[in-house]
Every structure is written in structure tokens, then in C-alpha cells.
Motif scaffolding. Structure first.
Motif, mmCIF file in Angstrom:
data_model
loop_
_atom_site.group_PDB
_atom_site.id
_atom_site.type_symbol
_atom_site.label_atom_id
_atom_site.label_comp_id
_atom_site.label_asym_id
_atom_site.label_seq_id
_atom_site.Cartn_x
_atom_site.Cartn_y
_atom_site.Cartn_z
ATOM 1 N N ILE A 40 16.762 17.863 -3.925
ATOM 2 C CA ILE A 40 15.324 18.259 -2.668
ATOM 3 C C ILE A 40 14.505 17.497 -2.768
ATOM 4 N N SER A 41 13.693 17.447 -4.146
ATOM 5 C CA SER A 41 12.154 16.844 -4.046
ATOM 6 C C SER A 41 12.709 15.202 -3.967
ATOM 7 N N PHE A 42 14.068 14.756 -4.182
ATOM 8 C CA PHE A 42 13.603 13.334 -4.633
ATOM 9 C C PHE A 42 14.667 13.234 -2.625
ATOM 10 N N LYS A 43 15.541 13.971 -1.945
ATOM 11 C CA LYS A 43 15.003 13.978 -0.638
ATOM 12 C C LYS A 43 13.673 13.233 0.239
ATOM 13 N N ILE A 44 12.938 14.536 -0.829
ATOM 14 C CA ILE A 44 11.769 14.695 0.674
ATOM 15 C C ILE A 44 10.553 13.677 -0.302
ATOM 16 N N PHE A 45 11.208 13.232 -0.997
ATOM 17 C CA PHE A 45 10.613 11.485 -0.718
ATOM 18 C C PHE A 45 10.732 10.547 -0.720
ATOM 19 N N ILE A 46 12.381 9.355 -0.681
ATOM 20 C CA ILE A 46 13.405 9.073 -0.018
ATOM 21 C C ILE A 46 12.699 8.915 1.378
ATOM 22 N N GLY A 47 12.986 10.582 1.707
ATOM 23 C CA GLY A 47 12.243 10.445 3.449
ATOM 24 C C GLY A 47 11.089 10.316 3.831
ATOM 25 N N ILE A 48 10.131 10.459 2.350
ATOM 26 C CA ILE A 48 8.760 9.909 3.046
ATOM 27 C C ILE A 48 8.540 8.061 2.978
ATOM 28 N N ILE A 49 9.296 7.817 2.137
ATOM 29 C CA ILE A 49 9.104 6.542 1.476
ATOM 30 C C ILE A 49 9.714 5.446 2.647
ATOM 31 N N LYS A 50 10.519 5.560 3.424
ATOM 32 C CA LYS A 50 11.758 5.239 4.893
ATOM 33 C C LYS A 50 11.133 5.309 5.513
ATOM 34 N N SER A 51 9.775 6.633 6.120
ATOM 35 C CA SER A 51 9.313 6.923 6.730
ATOM 36 C C SER A 51 8.090 6.003 6.971
ATOM 37 N N LEU A 52 7.551 5.798 5.869
ATOM 38 C CA LEU A 52 6.640 4.794 5.721
ATOM 39 C C LEU A 52 6.912 3.297 5.759
ATOM 40 N N PHE A 70 0.475 -0.824 -0.275
ATOM 41 C CA PHE A 70 -0.332 -0.095 -0.168
ATOM 42 C C PHE A 70 0.912 1.611 0.089
ATOM 43 N N ALA A 71 2.294 1.021 1.060
ATOM 44 C CA ALA A 71 2.833 2.267 0.964
ATOM 45 C C ALA A 71 3.637 2.838 0.131
ATOM 46 N N ILE A 72 4.200 2.064 -0.650
ATOM 47 C CA ILE A 72 4.779 2.173 -2.437
ATOM 48 C C ILE A 72 3.773 2.653 -2.834
ATOM 49 N N ALA A 73 2.770 1.869 -3.503
ATOM 50 C CA ALA A 73 1.657 2.383 -4.318
ATOM 51 C C ALA A 73 1.281 3.852 -4.156
ATOM 52 N N PHE A 74 1.135 4.180 -2.731
ATOM 53 C CA PHE A 74 0.528 5.736 -2.551
ATOM 54 C C PHE A 74 2.299 6.168 -2.327
ATOM 55 N N GLY A 75 3.158 5.181 -2.651
ATOM 56 C CA GLY A 75 4.192 7.132 -2.356
ATOM 57 C C GLY A 75 5.087 7.413 -4.225
ATOM 58 N N PHE A 76 4.575 6.408 -5.348
ATOM 59 C CA PHE A 76 4.160 6.429 -6.860
ATOM 60 C C PHE A 76 3.641 7.214 -7.077
ATOM 61 N N ILE A 77 2.145 7.446 -6.574
ATOM 62 C CA ILE A 77 1.153 7.580 -6.641
ATOM 63 C C ILE A 77 1.668 10.003 -6.535
ATOM 64 N N LEU A 78 2.213 9.637 -4.917
ATOM 65 C CA LEU A 78 2.433 10.754 -5.076
ATOM 66 C C LEU A 78 3.933 11.602 -5.994
ATOM 67 N N PHE A 79 4.706 10.404 -5.931
ATOM 68 C CA PHE A 79 6.174 11.137 -6.885
ATOM 69 C C PHE A 79 5.695 11.090 -8.077
ATOM 70 N N GLY A 80 4.504 10.942 -8.767
ATOM 71 C CA GLY A 80 3.893 11.173 -10.209
ATOM 72 C C GLY A 80 3.348 12.358 -10.470
ATOM 73 N N VAL A 81 2.067 12.832 -8.851
ATOM 74 C CA VAL A 81 1.458 13.942 -8.646
ATOM 75 C C VAL A 81 2.820 15.037 -8.553
ATOM 76 N N PHE A 82 3.287 14.626 -7.624
ATOM 77 C CA PHE A 82 4.240 15.784 -7.616
ATOM 78 C C PHE A 82 5.030 16.629 -8.662
ATOM 79 N N GLY A 83 5.498 15.119 -8.949
ATOM 80 C CA GLY A 83 6.830 15.522 -10.179
ATOM 81 C C GLY A 83 5.777 15.748 -11.487
ATOM 82 N N PHE A 84 4.671 15.735 -11.560
ATOM 83 C CA PHE A 84 4.510 15.691 -12.770
ATOM 84 C C PHE A 84 3.669 17.589 -12.487
ATOM 85 N N VAL A 85 2.542 17.956 -11.981
ATOM 86 C CA VAL A 85 1.923 18.867 -11.729
ATOM 87 C C VAL A 85 2.497 19.885 -10.889
#
Length: 264
Positions: A66-78, A21-36
Motif C-alpha cells: 500500500i505504501s509503495f502504491k501511494i508513493f508511485i501515485g504521488i510521483i506520477k501526479s508530480l 525538485f519533485a524527485i528530491a521531495f519524493g525521496f525525502i517523503l519516501f525516507g521519512v515515511f518509510g523510516f519514521v
């Protein structure tokens, strides 16, 4: 670890279900943030506000880091992954060199770019067909491997300005249960641009987001990434009149060092 042992399990534990569930959420977050946010909004603003191309590229690369640092921080915390860097202080001091790494996982570039605020990357030209990241690649000024006639001039310009270039010389993620096989592109660039090489070894255990593995094939235990920054390789030790021969020798040496690191 054998890839079959990772992918053959069909009944997930509670922890695996959570990480799925967490990795699915992470990919969605990554896609939305990265694209939008990053591509559509922020980079569009950069193009309008910053007319100097080099200045715009610098800001874009900092933004990606910075975006990548935030992303890996999120998936680590999850609880999806854990990671550690060894010898990171060496990497922070590097200028005018190639950063060469093995490529076991889809997250390799995210991990490395997150700790390198200013870094150019050699990327696949086919990625321009990806609507989510094509604009990011263009705005960040990354080098496309499909434009062979432009690669050396671009690399030379970046390196002459004390830049550094991240390259995965395998060309794609490591094939499971197969030995590391490097292409000669990184060695040719290093020799022709007379640039030293900082070699990085990435260990991913158990395998996760590797070649031939679906994103939903969740390992039984949480994956740990260990990123080891090695010593710098002086290009002067490999220069000789015949650049083709020199590139073969340098590629063999890089391969041997990475294989040795795999077996430690």
C-alpha cells in the motif's frame, strides 16, 4: 537510448528543474515515511500486537504494498514518471511461483510490489546495513541472499503455502548499454523447489535511476515505465536429472526471452 545523452546535458529546462525538485521531495517523503511511520511506528506496533509471526509478516507485506502504491501515485501526479501495466490480471492469479523480472531502474521493486499485496522478495543482505529499510526487511520476512544456507528452505516454505517470491536474477540494476546477464540463482530455486516462473519485462524510457546514473540526472522528457507480465513458464519443461545443467538451460532461456522483449 545512450546513457550519455541523458547525463551530459547540464542546463536544465523548466520541466527538468521541476522534476528535479519533485524527485528530491519524493525521496525525502519516501525516507521519512518509510523510516519514521512505517518502520519505527507501525512495525513496532505490529511486533507488540501481533505475536504470530506469519500473520505479522502478511500484514507487513500488505502495508509495504500500500505504501509503495501511494508513493508511485504521488510521483506520477508530480509529473516525475508515468507507468502502465500489461497483463496484470495474470499476476493477480499467481500462487506457488517465482516472479522473475529484469531490473533497469531503482523503481522496479516499488512498481511490482505496489501491485502484489502478498509477495516475498529475495533481497541483498547488504541492505540490512541501511538504517532506513533494515527493519522493514526483517518485519516483512524477506529472504536475504547473503544467508545462502537458508534460502532454499525459506523459499520452499513460502511456495508450499501458495506464496510467491519476487527475484531480480541480474543481481543488480542493468548496466547501461550492456546486454542482460542473469545469474543462475532464480533458476536453481525454481528447479529445486519445483516452482513455475512468471516472467516480467520492465521497459524504462528514457533511462531514469539506472545503474551509474545519479538521481539528479533528470532526462529531458518524463520517463515512462511499461511493465509487461508474460506467460507463465512451466518448470516441468526444464527438469532433468542434472540440476546444474538444467539451471544453465533455464537461465539461458530466461535471458533469451528478456532480450527478445527488449528488442520489440
Amino acid at each position: 537510448m545512450d546513457i550519455k545523452s541523458v547525463t551530459s546535458k547540464k542546463i536544465y529546462t523548466f520541466n527538468q528543474c521541476w522534476r528535479l525538485f519533485a524527485i528530491a521531495f519524493g525521496f525525502i517523503l519516501f525516507g521519512v515515511f518509510g523510516f519514521v511511520v512505517l518502520s519505527i511506528l507501525w512495525f513496532s506496533l505490529l511486533r507488540l500486537a501481533i505475536w504470530n509471526k506469519n500473520h505479522r509478516i502478511t500484514i507487513a507485506q500488505y502495508s509495504i504494498s500500500i505504501s509503495f502504491k501511494i508513493f508511485i501515485g504521488i510521483i506520477k501526479s508530480l509529473g516525475i514518471i508515468q507507468y502502465q501495466f500489461e497483463g496484470l490480471e495474470k499476476l493477480k492469479q499467481d500462487k506457488n511461483c517465482l516472479i522473475v523480472a529484469n531490473h533497469p531502474s531503482l523503481l522496479d521493486v516499488v512498481l511490482l510490489v505496489s501491485v502484489m499485496p502478498r509477495c516475498d522478495c529475495l533481497v541483498k543482505g547488504a541492505l540490512l546495513n541501511n538504517v532506513f529499510i533494515s527493519r522493514i526487511i526483517k518485519t516483512a520476512g524477506y529472504i536475504l541472499n547473503a544467508e545462502s544456507e537458508k534460502i532454499l528452505p525459506q523459499c520452499q516454505q513460502i511456495l508450499s503455502n501458495n506464496g510467491r517470491i519476487l527475484i531480480f536474477p541480474e543481481g543488480t540494476r542493468t548496466v547501461p548499454d550492456q546486454p542482460i546477464k542473469l545469474q543462475r540463482g532464480a533458476a536453481n530455486i525454481a528447479l529445486r523447489c519445483h516452482a513455475d516462473i512468471r516472467l516480467i519485462h520492465i521497459q524504462c524510457d528514457p533511462p531514469f535511476l539506472i545503474k551509474q546514473q545519479k538521481w539528479y540526472d533528470i532526462p529531458i522528457k518524463k520517463t515512462s515505465f511499461n511493465v509487461t507480465v508474460g506467460e507463465k513458464i512451466s518448470i516441468d519443461d526444464f527438469v532433468e536429472p542434472n540440476t546444474t545443467v538444467a539451471a544453465r538451460k533455464l537461465t539461458r532461456y530466461l535471458t533469451s526471452v528478456l532480450i527478445q522483449a527488449e528488442n520489440i
